[in-house]
Design a protein around this motif. Structure first.
Motif, PDB file in Angstrom:
ATOM      1  N   THR A   1      -5.138   1.630   0.715  1.00 29.33           N
ATOM      2  CA  THR A   1      -4.957   2.376  -0.525  1.00 29.33           C
ATOM      3  C   THR A   1      -6.224   2.288  -1.368  1.00 29.33           C
TER       4      THR A   1
ATOM      5  N   THR B   1       0.841  -1.197   0.000  1.00 25.48           N
ATOM      6  CA  THR B   1       0.000   0.000   0.000  1.00 25.48           C
ATOM      7  C   THR B   1       0.876   1.246   0.000  1.00 25.48           C
ATOM      8  N   LEU B   2       0.269   2.376  -0.342  1.00 23.74           N
ATOM      9  CA  LEU B   2       1.002   3.636  -0.391  1.00 23.74           C
ATOM     10  C   LEU B   2       0.988   4.328   0.965  1.00 23.74           C
TER      11      LEU B   2
ATOM     12  N   SER C   1       5.003   8.656  -9.264  1.00 23.56           N
ATOM     13  CA  SER C   1       4.580   8.757  -7.871  1.00 23.56           C
ATOM     14  C   SER C   1       4.831  10.157  -7.359  1.00 23.56           C
TER      15      SER C   1
ATOM     16  N   GLU D   1      -8.058   2.999  -5.190  1.00 21.89           N
ATOM     17  CA  GLU D   1      -7.673   3.047  -6.593  1.00 21.89           C
ATOM     18  C   GLU D   1      -8.894   3.277  -7.482  1.00 21.89           C
TER      19      GLU D   1
ATOM     20  N   SER E   1      -3.939   5.893  -7.884  1.00 20.52           N
ATOM     21  CA  SER E   1      -3.874   5.292  -6.555  1.00 20.52           C
ATOM     22  C   SER E   1      -3.528   6.353  -5.526  1.00 20.52           C
ATOM     23  N   GLY E   2      -4.136   6.250  -4.343  1.00 26.86           N
ATOM     24  CA  GLY E   2      -3.865   7.194  -3.269  1.00 26.86           C
ATOM     25  C   GLY E   2      -3.842   6.506  -1.919  1.00 26.86           C
ATOM     26  N   GLY E   3      -2.886   6.911  -1.065  1.00 26.95           N
ATOM     27  CA  GLY E   3      -2.783   6.331   0.266  1.00 26.95           C
ATOM     28  C   GLY E   3      -3.773   6.989   1.220  1.00 26.95           C
TER      29      GLY E   3
ATOM     30  N   GLN F   1       0.298   7.163   3.615  1.00 28.20           N
ATOM     31  CA  GLN F   1      -0.824   8.099   3.690  1.00 28.20           C
ATOM     32  C   GLN F   1      -0.477   9.436   3.037  1.00 28.20           C
TER      33      GLN F   1
ATOM     34  N   ASP G   1      -1.675   4.364   6.001  1.00 28.53           N
ATOM     35  CA  ASP G   1      -0.478   3.615   5.622  1.00 28.53           C
ATOM     36  C   ASP G   1      -0.805   2.177   5.221  1.00 28.53           C
TER      37      ASP G   1
ATOM     38  N   TYR H   1      -6.102  -3.428   1.330  1.00 26.80           N
ATOM     39  CA  TYR H   1      -5.714  -3.322   2.744  1.00 26.80           C
ATOM     40  C   TYR H   1      -4.565  -4.285   3.018  1.00 26.80           C
TER      41      TYR H   1
END
Length: 326
Positions: free
Chosen positions: A95, A43-44, A325, A97, A87-89, A46, A92, A126
């Motif tokens: 994510t 995951t990305l 990114s 999408e 995609s975005g966090g 936050q 933590d 997750y």
């Protein structure tokens, strides 16, 4: 040295071996963009974002029948797909999408009216367990997805090639994993896998000419089948900039049932019911990755169908993507 001292020394070596092995490897000169097909469980952080535009050109020249025999199409089908993965966090470990697709199709000298919006997808991933590349600890995640029928599937009039959607609100759940294997030359081989299941979605309303080969007078619905797919992705890091990738995938979908009414040759409305057989497909996707930096990478490869399919297309699909990114 006494027997007890020898035993203590051996125990100390065993305990320190993982740490020594971990220190022998480093990710400082390792970058991956990701293989073509198998998604990452990672995951990305936050507040961070990733954009991945894709260009996919698919040439479909044949079809596997219900017995697995390949038959050439009278007119091959060529589809150009522009896809954007955002995609975005959220946290933590979580994510979100969004996948947006637009496609243009041509066949037998005819083509769709430009690029047409296809179905879209929302996903949440997750992270269940964070991996450790240096100690061969696998990462594990679960992903929930929902397709949005934003593409047109029926009421197509004179141009069936304008149909770029399925009309179904299809949900899916995936289990994702990833680990690293360090080779004797000190370079890592990253491997990841996905197992994805999609239950049968609710019925799709179908009216007129559609992607399901219905005529202008048809009124009814389609009952799609459940689907399962699995894939394995491998990536070998040559150096900080270059990596080789390979995906193997398999999928199976239960047959769909089309039910409704249409006009017969005498203009009378008659009942129509068609059942498609279950389908299955296999594919391979080699690719080459070039990573400019930690924030910019490129991926070029080709996906091709493999023998063994049932009621599925025979195709070859060159692809290219960029990962940015923020």
């Amino acid at each position: 040295m006494t027997l007890g001292n020898r035993a203590a020394g051996m125990l100390l070596v065993v305990m320190l071996a993982p740490a020594v092995g971990a220190q022998a490897h480093s990710l400082e000169d390792v970058r991956f963009t990701g293989p073509l097909l198998t998604p990452s469980p990672s995951t990305l952080p936050q507040g961070s974002f990733v954009a991945q535009p894709y260009w996919i050109q698919t040439h479909t020249s044949g079809r596997y029948d219900g017995k697995g025999d390949r038959h050439a199409l009278d007119d091959s089908v060529d589809t150009s797909l522009l896809s954007l993965l955002l995609s975005g966090g959220i946290t933590d470990r979580l994510t979100g999408e969004l996948v947006l697709d637009s496609a243009r199709t041509s066949q037998g000298g005819q083509h769709s009216g430009g690029f047409r919006l296809a179905d879209s997808t929302l996903r949440l991933r997750y992270l269940l367990r964070e991996g450790d590349a240096l100690n061969s600890k696998s990462a594990l995640a679960v992903m929930l997805g929902q397709s949005l029928p934003t593409g047109r599937h029926d009421g197509l009039g004179d141009n069936l090639l304008n149909g770029q959607g399925e009309g179904a609100w299809r949900s899916h759940v995936s289990l994702l994993g990833q680990n690293y294997h360090w080779l004797p030359n000190g370079r890592p081989l990253r491997w990841r896998w996905q197992a994805r299941w999609s239950p049968s979605p609710r019925d799709v309303s179908v009216h007129g000419r559609s992607v399901y080969d219905t005529d202008r007078s048809f009124h009814g619905h389609l009952s799609p089948g459940a689907a399962f797919s699995a894939s394995l992705g491998l990536e070998y890091s040559i150096n900080a900039n270059w990596a080789l990738a390979l995906d193997l995938s398999a999928s199976r979908q239960s047959g769909a049932v089309l039910d409704g009414t249409a006009l017969d040759v005498e203009g009378q409305r008659e009942h129509v019911r068609c059942h498609d057989g279950a389908s299955r497909s296999f594919s391979i996707a080699p690719a080459l990755e070039y990573n400019v930096s930690d924030h910019l990478g490129f991926l070029v490869g080709v996906q091709a169908s493999l023998p063994g399919g049932r009621n599925s297309a025979a195709y070859i699909s060159p692809q290219a993507s960029m990962t940015v990114s923020f």
